[in-house]
Design a protein around this motif. Structure first.
Motif, PDB file in Angstrom:
ATOM      1  N   LEU A  53      -5.341  -1.170   3.584  1.00 62.02           N
ATOM      2  CA  LEU A  53      -5.519   0.359   3.307  1.00 62.02           C
ATOM      3  C   LEU A  53      -5.766   1.105   4.581  1.00 62.02           C
ATOM      4  CD1 LEU A  53      -5.399   2.832   1.846  1.00 62.02           C
ATOM      5  CD2 LEU A  53      -7.658   2.344   1.124  1.00 62.02           C
TER       6      LEU A  53
ATOM      7  N   PHE B 109      -9.124   4.199  -4.003  1.00 54.73           N
ATOM      8  CA  PHE B 109      -8.757   2.845  -5.199  1.00 54.73           C
ATOM      9  C   PHE B 109      -9.503   2.937  -6.569  1.00 54.73           C
ATOM     10  CE2 PHE B 109      -6.442   0.345  -1.545  1.00 54.73           C
ATOM     11  CZ  PHE B 109      -5.469   1.329  -1.629  1.00 54.73           C
TER      12      PHE B 109
ATOM     13  N   GLY C 287     -11.760   2.707   0.687  1.00 53.65           N
ATOM     14  CA  GLY C 287     -11.218   2.094  -0.422  1.00 53.65           C
ATOM     15  C   GLY C 287     -11.785   2.441  -1.838  1.00 53.65           C
TER      16      GLY C 287
ATOM     17  N   ASN D  33     -10.026   7.043   8.055  1.00 52.70           N
ATOM     18  CA  ASN D  33     -10.251   5.779   7.451  1.00 52.70           C
ATOM     19  C   ASN D  33     -11.723   5.394   7.514  1.00 52.70           C
ATOM     20  OD1 ASN D  33     -10.305   4.696   9.990  1.00 52.70           O
ATOM     21  ND2 ASN D  33      -8.297   3.484   9.911  1.00 52.70           N
TER      22      ASN D  33
ATOM     23  N   ILE E  68       0.816  -1.009   0.001  1.00 56.55           N
ATOM     24  CA  ILE E  68      -0.138  -0.022  -0.104  1.00 56.55           C
ATOM     25  C   ILE E  68       0.935   1.373   0.303  1.00 56.55           C
ATOM     26  CG2 ILE E  68      -1.834   1.158   1.261  1.00 56.55           C
ATOM     27  CD1 ILE E  68      -2.906  -1.420   0.315  1.00 56.55           C
TER      28      ILE E  68
ATOM     29  N   VAL F 133      -8.740  -3.654   1.279  1.00 53.97           N
ATOM     30  CA  VAL F 133      -9.117  -2.391   1.845  1.00 53.97           C
ATOM     31  C   VAL F 133      -8.802  -2.381   3.456  1.00 53.97           C
ATOM     32  CG1 VAL F 133     -10.902  -0.969   2.147  1.00 53.97           C
ATOM     33  CG2 VAL F 133     -10.788  -1.861   0.110  1.00 53.97           C
TER      34      VAL F 133
ATOM     35  N   LYS G 188     -10.533  -8.097  -2.571  1.00 54.85           N
ATOM     36  CA  LYS G 188     -10.716  -6.471  -2.697  1.00 54.85           C
ATOM     37  C   LYS G 188     -11.047  -6.208  -0.895  1.00 54.85           C
ATOM     38  CE  LYS G 188     -13.882  -2.696  -3.562  1.00 54.85           C
ATOM     39  NZ  LYS G 188     -15.228  -2.132  -3.631  1.00 54.85           N
TER      40      LYS G 188
END
Length: 359
Positions: free
Chosen positions: A327, A151, A147, A338, A25, A324, A320
């Motif tokens: 992340l 992303f 995310g 976040n 990341i 995330v 995925k």
């Protein structure tokens, strides 16, 4: 440029197992990027699956004991994966497994003790990403939209089809997201009646037909009338959905076929409600449901030509969420936001997650 080497761990409400994703990341000058390096899925044994499913019925001391043993198990899986692949990691970011989710009562609980995970794996751990948001008056869910924003912001909609279906989109310059409703949770519940973990590719469902009474009952669930922010958990499924399935006397193929039409109609309703682009929109679909070909076909059919359903490579479909959460761990380390209040309804944005050091 700053790159974190993170092992993301994810266990979802579909109860199909633990996803491990080792990824890089990277924080650039104006954006975050990711690269998936190694992945692994560990299926739950029948016993573990049953324990996780029934954990909502445990007494407090039994629940906490399981929390610790499951955390140790997570640590064992992480340690084995790191050794197998000879990985160099900065820390582990773990979602855990949600057993209780009652934001209306101010509580949410993710199984998998961070301290036990850290001690067993020998690595720093960031976990418990939901509790702080609930303490701030939020739903504590969904969390993946951060995310989606950082992303996958080039898609108009991001749809995750795990145990539950949830959607994320940009609205008036802010990211909003919410649990739409059912997805794999109902499909896997039905296939387990014939000792099948899941309906591969949706082939059983494709061969069935609609049971109108069941479809009307599912469509009539009160949750669908609630405004967002909103979220659901396994308790809702047990109380509201399982009785509908159990009370329908029909072939398994028809139960699955009906459920998929219900899932897709509810998703399509939300897309139509929020679609603003006159030239058409794009919908990124991930999670286990994206591998259900019949479900994707029905969804595209209900959406029509205006919205293009995009199914990415299998690796991203399956991992995925783990990416995330990696992340989210990186954002926590950077003390950056976040969890978004525009998604959860909390009093404010937050940098959530608790750090545990091995001892």
């Amino acid at each position: 440029m700053k790159t974190y080497k993170i092992l993301g761990l994810m266990s979802g409400t579909s109860l199909d197992g633990l996803d491990l994703c080792y990824c890089y990341i990277t924080k650039g000058t104006d954006q975050w990027t990711f690269e998936i390096i190694e992945t692994k899925s560990v299926g739950y044994s029948e016993a573990m699956q049953g324990e996780l499913k029934d954990s909502i019925y445990l007494k407090a001391d039994e629940l906490l004991q399981f929390h610790n043993t499951y955390g140790t198990w997570l640590g064992q899986q992480a340690k084995q994966f790191v050794l197998e692949k000879k990985l160099d990691i900065d820390f582990i970011a773990s979602h855990g497994h949600t057993t209780h989710h009652q934001p209306e009562n101010g509580l949410t609980f993710q199984m998998g003790s961070g301290q036990h995970l850290a001690n067993e794996s020998g690595h720093k751990v960031i976990c418990d990403f939901r509790t702080n948001d609930v303490a701030l008056g939020g739903q504590g869910a969904p969390l993946v939209p951060i995310g989606d924003e950082l992303f996958f912001g080039n898609y108009d909609f991001c749809l995750n089809l795990g145990g539950i279906s949830n959607i994320s989109l940009e609205q008036k310059g802010k990211r909003i997201a919410y649990d739409i409703g059912l997805a794999n949770m109902i499909l896997n519940y039905i296939t387990r009646k014939i000792d099948l973990a899941y309906d591969k590719g949706g082939e059983l469902a494709r061969s069935g037909s609609i049971n109108q009474m069941m479809l009307d009952s599912l469509n009539g669930l009160k949750y669908y009338l609630l405004p967002h922010p909103k979220s659901i958990g396994y308790e809702w499924f047990v109380e509201e959905v399982a009785p509908i399935v159990d009370g329908t006397d029909d072939r398994i193929e028809n139960l699955l076929h009906t459920s998929i039409h219900h899932i897709c109609e509810k998703v399509a309703q939300q897309i139509r409600l929020n679609a603003t682009a006159k030239s058409g929109s794009s919908l990124l679909v991930t999670g286990g449901g994206a591998l259900n070909h019949f479900l994707i076909d029905v969804l595209q059919e209900k959406l029509g030509e205006h919205t293009k359903v995009v199914v990415p490579k299998k690796e991203l479909i399956e991992f995925k969420e783990a990416v995330v959460f990696a992340l989210m761990g990186a954002l926590r380390m950077e003390q950056e936001i976040n969890v978004l209040k525009s998604v959860t309804g909390a009093k404010r944005d937050s940098s959530s997650g608790v750090l545990f050091l091995p001892s």
